[in-house]
Motif scaffolding. Structure first.
Motif, PDB file in Angstrom:
ATOM      1  N   PHE A  62       0.851  -1.196   0.000  1.00 34.04           N
ATOM      2  CA  PHE A  62       0.000   0.000   0.000  1.00 34.04           C
ATOM      3  C   PHE A  62       0.885   1.244   0.000  1.00 34.04           C
ATOM      4  CE2 PHE A  62      -3.001  -3.166   1.258  1.00 34.04           C
ATOM      5  CZ  PHE A  62      -4.220  -2.717   0.782  1.00 34.04           C
ATOM      6  N   PRO A  63       1.097   1.884  -1.195  1.00 35.84           N
ATOM      7  CA  PRO A  63       1.997   3.027  -1.268  1.00 35.84           C
ATOM      8  C   PRO A  63       1.340   4.405  -1.105  1.00 35.84           C
ATOM      9  CG  PRO A  63       1.490   2.296  -3.461  1.00 35.84           C
ATOM     10  CD  PRO A  63       0.770   1.367  -2.513  1.00 35.84           C
ATOM     11  N   HIS A  64      -0.001   4.479  -1.250  1.00 33.52           N
ATOM     12  CA  HIS A  64      -0.600   5.816  -1.315  1.00 33.52           C
ATOM     13  C   HIS A  64      -2.078   5.779  -0.942  1.00 33.52           C
ATOM     14  CE1 HIS A  64      -1.104   9.927  -2.736  1.00 33.52           C
ATOM     15  NE2 HIS A  64      -2.111   9.538  -3.488  1.00 33.52           N
ATOM     16  N   PRO A 100       2.112   6.432   4.711  1.00 34.82           N
ATOM     17  CA  PRO A 100       2.075   6.831   6.116  1.00 34.82           C
ATOM     18  C   PRO A 100       0.695   6.680   6.765  1.00 34.82           C
ATOM     19  CG  PRO A 100       3.244   8.472   4.808  1.00 34.82           C
ATOM     20  CD  PRO A 100       2.640   7.487   3.839  1.00 34.82           C
ATOM     21  N   VAL A 101      -0.366   6.889   6.011  1.00 41.21           N
ATOM     22  CA  VAL A 101      -1.721   6.751   6.556  1.00 41.21           C
ATOM     23  C   VAL A 101      -1.987   5.292   6.923  1.00 41.21           C
ATOM     24  CG1 VAL A 101      -4.192   7.019   6.065  1.00 41.21           C
ATOM     25  CG2 VAL A 101      -2.567   8.745   5.271  1.00 41.21           C
ATOM     26  N   VAL A 102      -1.608   4.379   6.043  1.00 39.80           N
ATOM     27  CA  VAL A 102      -1.801   2.943   6.303  1.00 39.80           C
ATOM     28  C   VAL A 102      -0.924   2.497   7.468  1.00 39.80           C
ATOM     29  CG1 VAL A 102      -1.586   0.619   5.325  1.00 39.80           C
ATOM     30  CG2 VAL A 102      -2.482   2.484   3.915  1.00 39.80           C
ATOM     31  N   PRO A 122      10.265   2.082   3.788  1.00 41.26           N
ATOM     32  CA  PRO A 122       8.991   2.346   3.095  1.00 41.26           C
ATOM     33  C   PRO A 122       9.199   3.212   1.853  1.00 41.26           C
ATOM     34  CG  PRO A 122       8.807   2.798   5.435  1.00 41.26           C
ATOM     35  CD  PRO A 122      10.263   2.565   5.146  1.00 41.26           C
ATOM     36  N   HIS A 123       8.403   2.956   0.840  1.00 38.50           N
ATOM     37  CA  HIS A 123       8.445   3.723  -0.404  1.00 38.50           C
ATOM     38  C   HIS A 123       7.061   4.275  -0.721  1.00 38.50           C
ATOM     39  CE1 HIS A 123      12.515   2.418  -1.259  1.00 38.50           C
ATOM     40  NE2 HIS A 123      12.145   1.193  -0.970  1.00 38.50           N
ATOM     41  N   PRO A 124       6.646   5.319   0.004  1.00 39.28           N
ATOM     42  CA  PRO A 124       5.330   5.901  -0.304  1.00 39.28           C
ATOM     43  C   PRO A 124       5.367   6.642  -1.636  1.00 39.28           C
ATOM     44  CG  PRO A 124       6.443   7.205   1.368  1.00 39.28           C
ATOM     45  CD  PRO A 124       7.322   6.012   1.092  1.00 39.28           C
ATOM     46  N   GLU A 125       4.207   6.805  -2.232  1.00 36.76           N
ATOM     47  CA  GLU A 125       4.112   7.550  -3.490  1.00 36.76           C
ATOM     48  C   GLU A 125       3.502   8.907  -3.229  1.00 36.76           C
ATOM     49  OE1 GLU A 125       1.922   5.219  -6.330  1.00 36.76           O
ATOM     50  OE2 GLU A 125       3.465   3.702  -6.418  1.00 36.76           O
TER      51      GLU A 125
END
Length: 125
Positions: A62-64, A100-102, A122-125
């Motif tokens: 889950f990235p975004h 970050p939300v997840v 982590p690799h958020p988008e």
């Protein structure tokens, strides 16, 4: 300054005025496998989503997560993430949180039956 003193009631008795009722909205979360995301709809309008990617091991990354600005302040990001995590648990899927939300949701909520693999970076988008 207010005209009414604190000791004076604004309405002394039932004045038979119009009752104010709360507007009910319908909030629904669905999994959209074609677009690889969970979507939250408010009264049939797409209000937000959380994106997932499936890796070769079948894990959901889950990235975004995003909520339309017109719908912010209603807790919809939490709602879509909560339902996505519950659905992943029901399906027996493993979740890898990058968004970050997840990640925050998973740190503060227990999701029975959910397997979480925390990424080293982590690799958020």
């Amino acid at each position: 300054r207010w005209r009414n003193r604190a000791a004076d009631p604004y309405v002394e008795k039932d004045d038979g005025g119009t009752e104010v009722t709360e507007t009910q909205t319908q909030t629904i979360v669905t999994r959209n496998d074609e677009d690889r995301r969970y979507e939250v709809h408010v009264d049939d309008v797409l209000a937000g989503f959380t994106v997932f990617r499936i890796d070769p091991k079948g894990r959901l990354h889950f990235p975004h997560t995003e909520v339309d600005p017109a719908f912010r302040g209603r807790g919809l990001a939490q709602i879509v993430v909560a339902e996505a995590m519950a659905d992943a648990a029901r399906r027996g899927e493993t979740v890898v949180p990058h968004c970050p939300v997840v990640a925050k949701y998973l740190r503060t909520h227990d999701v029975p039956g959910l397997t979480v693999e925390w990424p080293d970076q982590p690799h958020p988008e």
